[in-house]
Enzyme design. Structure first.
Site, PDB file in Angstrom:
ATOM      1  N   ARG A   1     -85.889 -11.739  -5.993  1.00 56.97           N
ATOM      2  CA  ARG A   1     -84.801 -11.925  -5.263  1.00 56.97           C
ATOM      3  C   ARG A   1     -85.259 -12.056  -3.976  1.00 56.97           C
ATOM      4  NH1 ARG A   1     -78.962  -9.482  -6.865  1.00 56.97           N
ATOM      5  NH2 ARG A   1     -78.330 -11.417  -5.575  1.00 56.97           N
TER       6      ARG A   1
ATOM      7  N   LYS B   1     -66.374  -2.931  -5.564  1.00 62.72           N
ATOM      8  CA  LYS B   1     -68.392  -2.726  -6.108  1.00 62.72           C
ATOM      9  C   LYS B   1     -68.024  -3.819  -4.615  1.00 62.72           C
ATOM     10  CE  LYS B   1     -71.291  -5.040  -8.733  1.00 62.72           C
ATOM     11  NZ  LYS B   1     -72.148  -5.544  -7.316  1.00 62.72           N
TER      12      LYS B   1
ATOM     13  N   ASP C   1     -69.006 -14.940  -6.433  1.00 60.68           N
ATOM     14  CA  ASP C   1     -69.575 -13.752  -8.191  1.00 60.68           C
ATOM     15  C   ASP C   1     -68.909 -14.744  -9.562  1.00 60.68           C
ATOM     16  OD1 ASP C   1     -71.127 -12.516  -6.884  1.00 60.68           O
ATOM     17  OD2 ASP C   1     -69.963 -11.209  -5.805  1.00 60.68           O
TER      18      ASP C   1
ATOM     19  N   LYS D   1     -78.766 -14.744  -7.649  1.00 58.27           N
ATOM     20  CA  LYS D   1     -78.179 -14.278  -7.644  1.00 58.27           C
ATOM     21  C   LYS D   1     -79.282 -13.147  -8.525  1.00 58.27           C
ATOM     22  CE  LYS D   1     -74.526 -14.143  -4.972  1.00 58.27           C
ATOM     23  NZ  LYS D   1     -74.783 -13.824  -4.485  1.00 58.27           N
TER      24      LYS D   1
END
Ligand code: S3P
Length: 416
Positions: free
Chosen positions: A110, A13, A303, A330
């Protein structure tokens, strides 16, 4: 249940976002295959198209013809994608555009000050909702380079500065305390930018000519692979190979931690693709040991901590992940989401001084997974529930489409 499978997965990604953004401002035609097929990438493609980028999709082939971008008429909707929003602040500034960024409910919570601060110092005019989206950025006038000491480990912030630096009047330097993923540096260098990496310091010079176009078959996303690897690792006797996976050392922390826990990854067919290391990797399921994960490793597994916490839940003993406070920022507050879900499955997990502590054993009771609309939380806990109880119950699976729409198909494929 035992897994015996060889799989190929959609592209990484992080590299996918960068490939679309940088190909759009390059000279000539770039051809990209195995682009990540999640919703976040669609946010990036639409964002770039709204600035005039020429991006065509023909089945698995994405053709990007470099062009001059223009300020978009409408605000750019970054959806759920932190990477889209943070990287665009720098990329579109380098093109001296004036633009607004908006996002969904999660992205709107965020922190954006981390990119606002350095870009303002460079001379971009930025208005925000008290450090949150919507952002309004006017980079139409010239701005200067920056010498910036990173206060946190963040590839998104580093990339925003490096990308903006391409359009500044003079060179910029980014100084990192801890290494974060370096895909922007690698791609910029392979496209002909004047960028110099010296240990923790990266110097980028303003572009004197356009970047060169490229062809790339994007290697499999290790952050997606981690869920299937975890399943195989936890099911003793399983054998799973992931073909052509990204093996950039800033992204292989998951493999290293798994090794510390007793499951070694065996690499074959190593190669380099547009400056990125990749190859095939095989895992054999085995007994899992607890381990200590030091703070310096956290950026390389940022992640993967949800799925590593799930693996730790099956280990003998206590696993400690040190200094994981970045998890709070996140797609959800992942520190909280991990702890709540582990506890509801009867695993003792808690936070102490920004460390995540997981006392392994075996999940004691079946529970309903709360996804917090976060793709990685949903996938991680589906794996936990499948390993422990061969079934799962979850509030929402739509969020999985953010990074891996084929998750359930691949799960089915590897269990056959
Ligand atoms: C990313 C960087 C990381 C990571 C995110 C993708 C990137 O975020 O969590 O999923 O592509 O640069 P941070 O820069 O906030 O650590």
């Amino acid at each position: 249940m035992i897994i015996n499978s060889i799989i190929s997965l959609p592209g990484d990604k992080s590299i996918s976002h960068r490939s679309i953004m940088l190909a759009s401002i390059a000279s000539g035609v770039s051809r990209i295959t195995n682009l990540n097929d999640g919703e976040d990438l669609q946010s990036t493609i639409k964002a770039m198209q709204s600035c005039g980028a020429l991006i065509k999709q023909d089945k698995d082939l994405i053709v990007v013809t470099g062009s001059s971008l223009a300020s978009p008429k409408e605000p750019i909707d970054c959806g759920n994608s932190g990477t889209t929003s943070r990287l665009l602040t720098g990329l579109l500034s380098s093109q001296h555009l004036s633009f607004s960024l908006i996002g969904d409910e999660s992205l709107s919570k965020r922190p954006m000050n981390r990119v606002i601060k350095p870009l303002k110092e460079m001379g971009c005019i930025i208005k925000s909702n008290d450090g949150l989206l919507p952002l309004h950025i006017d980079a139409s006038n010239s701005f200067k380079g920056i010498d910036y000491k990173m206060p946190i480990a963040s590839a998104q912030v580093k990339s925003a500065i490096l990308l903006a630096g391409l359009g500044a009047k003079n060179p910029s330097v980014v100084r990192e305390l801890k290494h974060s993923r370096n895909h922007s540096e690698i791609m910029l260098e392979s496209m002909g930018a004047n960028i110099v990496v010296d240990n923790n310091n990266i110097t980028v010079n303003p572009l004197s000519s356009k970047l060169k176009s490229f062809n790339m078959d994007i290697p499999a996303d290790p952050s997606s692979a981690a869920f299937f690897i975890a399943l195989a690792a936890l099911l003793k006797g399983s054998d799973l190979t992931v073909k052509n996976i990204l093996l950039n050392p800033t992204r292989t922390g998951f493999i290293d931690v798994l090794g510390k826990m007793g499951v070694q990854g065996l690499v074959s067919n190593p190669m380099t693709n547009n400056g990125e290391s990749c190859g095939d990797i095989q895992f054999i399921g085995s007994n899992i040991k607890s381990c200590d994960v030091p703070a310096h490793m956290i950026p390389s597994i940022i992640d993967e901590i949800p799925i590593l916490a799930v693996i730790a839940a099956f280990a003998k003993g206590r696993t400690v992940f040190h200094q994981v406070e970045e998890l709070r920022f996140k797609e959800s507050d992942r520190l909280d989401a991990i702890i709540q879900n582990l506890q509801s499955f009867g695993i003792n997990a808690f936070e102490e001084k920004n460390n995540l502590i997981v006392d392994g054993g075996k999940p004691k009771k079946m529970a309903k997974i709360i996804s917090y609309d976060d793709h990685r939380i949903a996938m991680a806990f589906i794996i936990l529930s499948l390993v422990a109880f061969k079934e799962f119950d979850i509030d929402n699976t739509d969020c999985i489409d953010i990074s891996l729409p084929g998750f359930f198909d691949i799960l089915e494929e590897i269990q056959r």
